[in-house]
Motif scaffolding. Structure first.
Motif, short mmCIF file in Angstrom:
data_model
loop_
_atom_site.label_atom_id
_atom_site.label_comp_id
_atom_site.label_asym_id
_atom_site.label_seq_id
_atom_site.Cartn_x
_atom_site.Cartn_y
_atom_site.Cartn_z
N MET A 1 0.85 -1.18 0.00
CA MET A 1 0.00 0.00 0.00
C MET A 1 0.89 1.24 0.00
N THR A 2 0.56 2.19 -0.82
CA THR A 2 1.35 3.42 -0.87
C THR A 2 0.97 4.34 0.28
N TYR A 3 1.84 5.28 0.53
CA TYR A 3 1.59 6.29 1.56
C TYR A 3 0.33 7.09 1.22
N THR A 4 0.13 7.35 -0.05
CA THR A 4 -1.04 8.09 -0.51
C THR A 4 -2.32 7.33 -0.20
N ALA A 5 -2.35 6.04 -0.50
CA ALA A 5 -3.54 5.23 -0.23
C ALA A 5 -3.81 5.15 1.27
N ALA A 6 -2.77 4.98 2.06
CA ALA A 6 -2.94 4.92 3.51
C ALA A 6 -3.48 6.24 4.06
N ALA A 7 -2.99 7.36 3.53
CA ALA A 7 -3.46 8.67 3.98
C ALA A 7 -4.93 8.87 3.63
N LEU A 8 -5.30 8.48 2.43
CA LEU A 8 -6.71 8.61 2.02
C LEU A 8 -7.61 7.71 2.86
N LEU A 9 -7.17 6.49 3.15
CA LEU A 9 -7.95 5.61 4.02
C LEU A 9 -8.09 6.20 5.42
N GLY A 10 -7.03 6.83 5.90
CA GLY A 10 -7.09 7.47 7.21
C GLY A 10 -8.12 8.59 7.26
N VAL A 11 -8.17 9.39 6.21
CA VAL A 11 -9.15 10.49 6.15
C VAL A 11 -10.57 9.93 6.08
N VAL A 12 -10.79 8.95 5.23
CA VAL A 12 -12.13 8.35 5.10
C VAL A 12 -12.55 7.72 6.43
N GLY A 13 -11.62 7.03 7.08
CA GLY A 13 -11.93 6.41 8.36
C GLY A 13 -12.26 7.44 9.43
N ALA A 14 -11.49 8.50 9.51
CA ALA A 14 -11.74 9.55 10.51
C ALA A 14 -13.07 10.25 10.25
N LEU A 15 -13.38 10.50 8.98
CA LEU A 15 -14.67 11.10 8.65
C LEU A 15 -15.82 10.18 9.03
N ALA A 16 -15.67 8.90 8.78
CA ALA A 16 -16.71 7.93 9.14
C ALA A 16 -16.93 7.91 10.65
N VAL A 17 -15.85 7.92 11.41
CA VAL A 17 -15.97 7.93 12.87
C VAL A 17 -16.65 9.20 13.34
N ASP A 18 -16.24 10.33 12.80
CA ASP A 18 -16.81 11.62 13.20
C ASP A 18 -18.29 11.73 12.84
N LEU A 19 -18.64 11.36 11.64
CA LEU A 19 -20.01 11.57 11.15
C LEU A 19 -20.98 10.46 11.53
N PHE A 20 -20.52 9.21 11.53
CA PHE A 20 -21.47 8.10 11.67
C PHE A 20 -21.31 7.26 12.92
N VAL A 21 -20.09 7.09 13.40
CA VAL A 21 -19.88 6.23 14.58
C VAL A 21 -20.12 7.02 15.86
N LEU A 22 -19.34 8.07 16.08
CA LEU A 22 -19.49 8.89 17.29
C LEU A 22 -20.53 9.98 17.14
N ARG A 23 -20.84 10.32 15.91
CA ARG A 23 -21.82 11.36 15.57
C ARG A 23 -21.53 12.71 16.21
N THR A 24 -20.27 13.06 16.31
CA THR A 24 -19.91 14.39 16.83
C THR A 24 -20.03 15.45 15.75
N ARG A 25 -19.87 15.05 14.50
CA ARG A 25 -20.05 15.92 13.33
C ARG A 25 -19.23 17.22 13.41
N LEU A 26 -17.99 17.08 13.83
CA LEU A 26 -17.12 18.26 13.94
C LEU A 26 -16.84 18.89 12.58
N VAL A 27 -16.75 18.07 11.53
CA VAL A 27 -16.42 18.62 10.21
C VAL A 27 -17.56 19.46 9.64
N LEU A 28 -18.71 19.42 10.26
CA LEU A 28 -19.84 20.23 9.80
C LEU A 28 -19.92 21.56 10.54
N ARG A 29 -19.00 21.80 11.46
CA ARG A 29 -19.02 23.02 12.27
C ARG A 29 -18.01 24.04 11.75
#
Length: 122
Positions: A1-29
């Motif tokens: 896996m390239t560094y680029t792919a790992a970084a993109l997976l990290g962003v998608v994972g963090a967004l999923a946790v923020d928006l759907f798992v913990l539902r803190t929705r910080l990126v919407l503020r």
């Protein structure tokens, strides 16, 4: 896996946790985006020192190639994911009442004096 792919997976994972798992929705503020440039500034500063002095090196085949202050652009993606995940967890724990009072003491001498001062009723 390239560094680029790992970084993109990290962003998608963090967004999923923020928006759907913990539902803190910080990126919407707005406050999140208003303060995020402060974090980016210091991230670029530290990345510039570490990569500019060759303390940290990256395989050219594992990154896109775009560099910002000596560091690969993917570092900004990883930094975003780490900050978002940390803040989301912090907000989520705070909403559940985890350690609402200071554990290290009652505060500074200034606060102690202000609390002890008699109040004037208007």
């Amino acid at each position: 896996m390239t560094y680029t792919a790992a970084a993109l997976l990290g962003v998608v994972g963090a967004l999923a946790v923020d928006l759907f798992v913990l539902r803190t929705r910080l990126v919407l503020r707005g406050v999140f985006w208003a303060t995020y440039p402060i974090i980016v500034f210091f991230q670029l500063l530290s990345n510039g020192v570490l990569t500019g002095r060759n303390i940290v090196r990256y395989d050219p085949d594992a990154i896109v190639g775009l560099r910002i202050v000596y560091a690969p652009a993917e570092d900004l993606l990883f930094g975003f994911a780490l900050i978002l995940l940390t803040l989301s967890t912090w907000v989520w724990l705070g909403r559940r009442g985890v350690q609402r009072t200071p554990a290290a003491g009652e505060g500074s001498r200034v606060l102690t004096r202000l609390r002890a001062r008699p109040r004037r009723d208007s």
